[in-house]
Design a protein around this motif. Sequence first.
Motif, PDB file in Angstrom:
ATOM      1  N   VAL A  26      42.077  45.360  46.182  1.00  0.00           N
ATOM      2  CA  VAL A  26      42.275  43.927  46.354  1.00  0.00           C
ATOM      3  C   VAL A  26      43.212  43.414  45.265  1.00  0.00           C
ATOM      4  CG1 VAL A  26      40.076  43.520  47.501  1.00  0.00           C
ATOM      5  CG2 VAL A  26      40.194  43.448  45.005  1.00  0.00           C
ATOM      6  N   ASP A  27      43.817  42.279  45.520  1.00  0.00           N
ATOM      7  CA  ASP A  27      44.753  41.690  44.571  1.00  0.00           C
ATOM      8  C   ASP A  27      44.123  40.598  43.722  1.00  0.00           C
ATOM      9  OD1 ASP A  27      46.991  43.246  45.308  1.00  0.00           O
ATOM     10  OD2 ASP A  27      47.240  42.027  47.098  1.00  0.00           O
ATOM     11  N   HIS A  28      42.840  40.328  43.947  1.00  0.00           N
ATOM     12  CA  HIS A  28      42.148  39.298  43.176  1.00  0.00           C
ATOM     13  C   HIS A  28      40.685  39.701  43.022  1.00  0.00           C
ATOM     14  CE1 HIS A  28      40.218  35.466  42.132  1.00  0.00           C
ATOM     15  NE2 HIS A  28      41.417  35.042  41.756  1.00  0.00           N
ATOM     16  N   MET A  29      40.163  39.498  41.822  1.00  0.00           N
ATOM     17  CA  MET A  29      38.756  39.796  41.558  1.00  0.00           C
ATOM     18  C   MET A  29      38.208  38.742  40.610  1.00  0.00           C
ATOM     19  SD  MET A  29      37.059  43.294  39.963  1.00  0.00           S
ATOM     20  CE  MET A  29      37.647  42.984  38.279  1.00  0.00           C
TER      21      MET A  29
ATOM     22  N   THR B 274      42.583  45.516  33.977  1.00  0.00           N
ATOM     23  CA  THR B 274      43.928  45.652  33.417  1.00  0.00           C
ATOM     24  C   THR B 274      44.535  47.009  33.781  1.00  0.00           C
ATOM     25  OG1 THR B 274      43.363  44.171  31.584  1.00  0.00           O
ATOM     26  CG2 THR B 274      45.271  45.615  31.286  1.00  0.00           C
ATOM     27  N   ALA B 275      43.714  48.053  33.676  1.00  0.00           N
ATOM     28  CA  ALA B 275      44.197  49.398  34.013  1.00  0.00           C
ATOM     29  C   ALA B 275      44.599  49.499  35.475  1.00  0.00           C
ATOM     30  CB  ALA B 275      43.122  50.430  33.681  1.00  0.00           C
ATOM     31  N   ALA B 276      43.977  48.684  36.323  1.00  0.00           N
ATOM     32  CA  ALA B 276      44.282  48.694  37.758  1.00  0.00           C
ATOM     33  C   ALA B 276      45.420  47.747  38.124  1.00  0.00           C
ATOM     34  CB  ALA B 276      43.029  48.326  38.552  1.00  0.00           C
ATOM     35  N   GLY B 277      46.010  47.086  37.129  1.00  0.00           N
ATOM     36  CA  GLY B 277      47.158  46.224  37.387  1.00  0.00           C
ATOM     37  C   GLY B 277      46.825  44.769  37.602  1.00  0.00           C
TER      38      GLY B 277
ATOM     39  N   VAL C 106      39.284  32.782  32.493  1.00  0.00           N
ATOM     40  CA  VAL C 106      38.359  33.662  31.787  1.00  0.00           C
ATOM     41  C   VAL C 106      37.619  34.618  32.718  1.00  0.00           C
ATOM     42  CG1 VAL C 106      36.232  33.674  30.424  1.00  0.00           C
ATOM     43  CG2 VAL C 106      38.091  32.118  29.806  1.00  0.00           C
ATOM     44  N   SER C 107      37.226  34.160  33.897  1.00  0.00           N
ATOM     45  CA  SER C 107      36.430  34.991  34.810  1.00  0.00           C
ATOM     46  C   SER C 107      37.210  35.494  36.017  1.00  0.00           C
ATOM     47  CB  SER C 107      35.205  34.201  35.292  1.00  0.00           C
ATOM     48  OG  SER C 107      34.379  33.828  34.216  1.00  0.00           O
ATOM     49  N   ASN C 108      38.529  35.329  36.020  1.00  0.00           N
ATOM     50  CA  ASN C 108      39.309  35.644  37.209  1.00  0.00           C
ATOM     51  C   ASN C 108      40.530  36.489  36.877  1.00  0.00           C
ATOM     52  OD1 ASN C 108      38.288  33.904  39.737  1.00  0.00           O
ATOM     53  ND2 ASN C 108      37.927  32.752  37.859  1.00  0.00           N
ATOM     54  N   PHE C 109      40.782  37.473  37.751  1.00  0.00           N
ATOM     55  CA  PHE C 109      41.844  38.439  37.530  1.00  0.00           C
ATOM     56  C   PHE C 109      42.686  38.547  38.800  1.00  0.00           C
ATOM     57  CE2 PHE C 109      38.117  39.425  35.081  1.00  0.00           C
ATOM     58  CZ  PHE C 109      38.588  39.767  33.825  1.00  0.00           C
ATOM     59  N   ALA C 110      44.011  38.622  38.647  1.00  0.00           N
ATOM     60  CA  ALA C 110      44.901  38.714  39.800  1.00  0.00           C
ATOM     61  C   ALA C 110      46.041  39.681  39.496  1.00  0.00           C
ATOM     62  CB  ALA C 110      45.465  37.345  40.163  1.00  0.00           C
ATOM     63  N   ARG C 111      46.599  40.266  40.567  1.00  0.00           N
ATOM     64  CA  ARG C 111      47.672  41.241  40.397  1.00  0.00           C
ATOM     65  C   ARG C 111      48.984  40.568  39.993  1.00  0.00           C
ATOM     66  NH1 ARG C 111      47.040  46.260  41.475  1.00  0.00           N
ATOM     67  NH2 ARG C 111      45.219  45.856  42.774  1.00  0.00           N
ATOM     68  N   GLY C 112      49.149  39.323  40.352  1.00  0.00           N
ATOM     69  CA  GLY C 112      50.347  38.576  39.989  1.00  0.00           C
ATOM     70  C   GLY C 112      50.110  37.107  40.244  1.00  0.00           C
ATOM     71  N   GLU C 113      51.092  36.278  39.883  1.00  0.00           N
ATOM     72  CA  GLU C 113      50.905  34.833  40.026  1.00  0.00           C
ATOM     73  C   GLU C 113      50.651  34.430  41.468  1.00  0.00           C
ATOM     74  OE1 GLU C 113      53.352  32.009  38.133  1.00  0.00           O
ATOM     75  OE2 GLU C 113      53.644  33.214  36.309  1.00  0.00           O
TER      76      GLU C 113
END
Length: 386
Positions: free
Chosen positions: A196-199, A241-244, A250-257
């Motif tokens: 997925v591109d967002h977690m 981070t290792a997965a790109g 703070v609680s959200n991660f995305a592959r790009g903007e």
Amino acid sequence: MNAAPGPLSVYIHVPFCAVRCGYCDFNTYTATELGGGGSQAEYPKNAMREMDLTLAADRAAGYEYEQVSTVFFGGGTPTLLPADELVAMLDHLRTLIPLADGAEVTTEANPDSVTRASLSRLADGGITRVSFGMQSAVRSVLATLNRTHDPERVPQAVAWAREAGLDVSLDLIYGTPGESIDDVETSVRAALACEVDHMSAYSLIIEGNTAMARQLRRGELEAPDPDDMADKYELIDDLATAAGLSWYEVSNFARGEQQRSRHNLSYWRGHDWWGIGPGAHRHRDGLRSWNVKHPSRYASMLATGALPVADSEQVSAEDRLIERLMLELRIADGLAVDVVPAQTRPMLAVHRDRGHLVPEALERGTAVLTRQGRLLADAVIRDLVP
């Protein structure tokens, strides 16, 4: 008639769940908890009626929105409603205010509340993104949370969503009583394996009136340890981070903007939004209001032609500043230094020296949290509030 001061987002609260989770403090109801009006069957027409009344109220107050930039069906479990009904609500909104080109339209879903056909219908009807409540890939953790889905269902649901052309986010919760750091690693790796591109990864907060809080008081569960929670967050950050994927809140991660949740960013940046549904909040140029909570009361007020508003407040300039400090510092784009009040601005240097703020960003006039700062975000914010 004056145009409203910025973009409009629309949140549509669907307050129904198949089972109430023990940790949940949201305004949600199972079928057995609903008596009288406010049923799932009549909810879509009530929500559409509220949209009509909200638009009329905005126009009467001199506000006219040119377009809607994001829509979010939240809950509850929006996908307990038939896909056609979610699409009908979106279509009705379109008749009132056009959706912007490329508008982000998200629905939350449980992995066991969708099918290949329902996801395809949602995509065909204009939904662009689905956020699955995965929470964990470990059966014992899901049981503690009272989650009913089979963790093996998650990759299948993600594959169906991607097949339909939907962007996909997976939501995790960490810090469940009894959850080990190995359990967290298992869950994060399972989420990332879905590509997925967002977690999202939220620390469990046990609210006082929930079933889980009562279990804690009875000694049936052990409260999360802050140091253990910090270790789990750092592990999540490392794996993402290792997965790109990079943190953008703070609680959200995305592959790009482009994969960031634009709807949630609209909240964190203080934009205007409609809140449709029982208990939903809305914000317009500093005026905040919120709806009555129970679906039957909500339905009965709409039946009289009244907006189902419980109360409202005009947020003061001081409180709006505090909210801006609290929200914008939590995002990776950071907080402009000149927004920080003069009397607390010296604390920026203090937190830089403590390793909580990125020195290079601060030199450029923006306060951005380091990873250590993210772990202590609330403490940093407290020091900046006048």
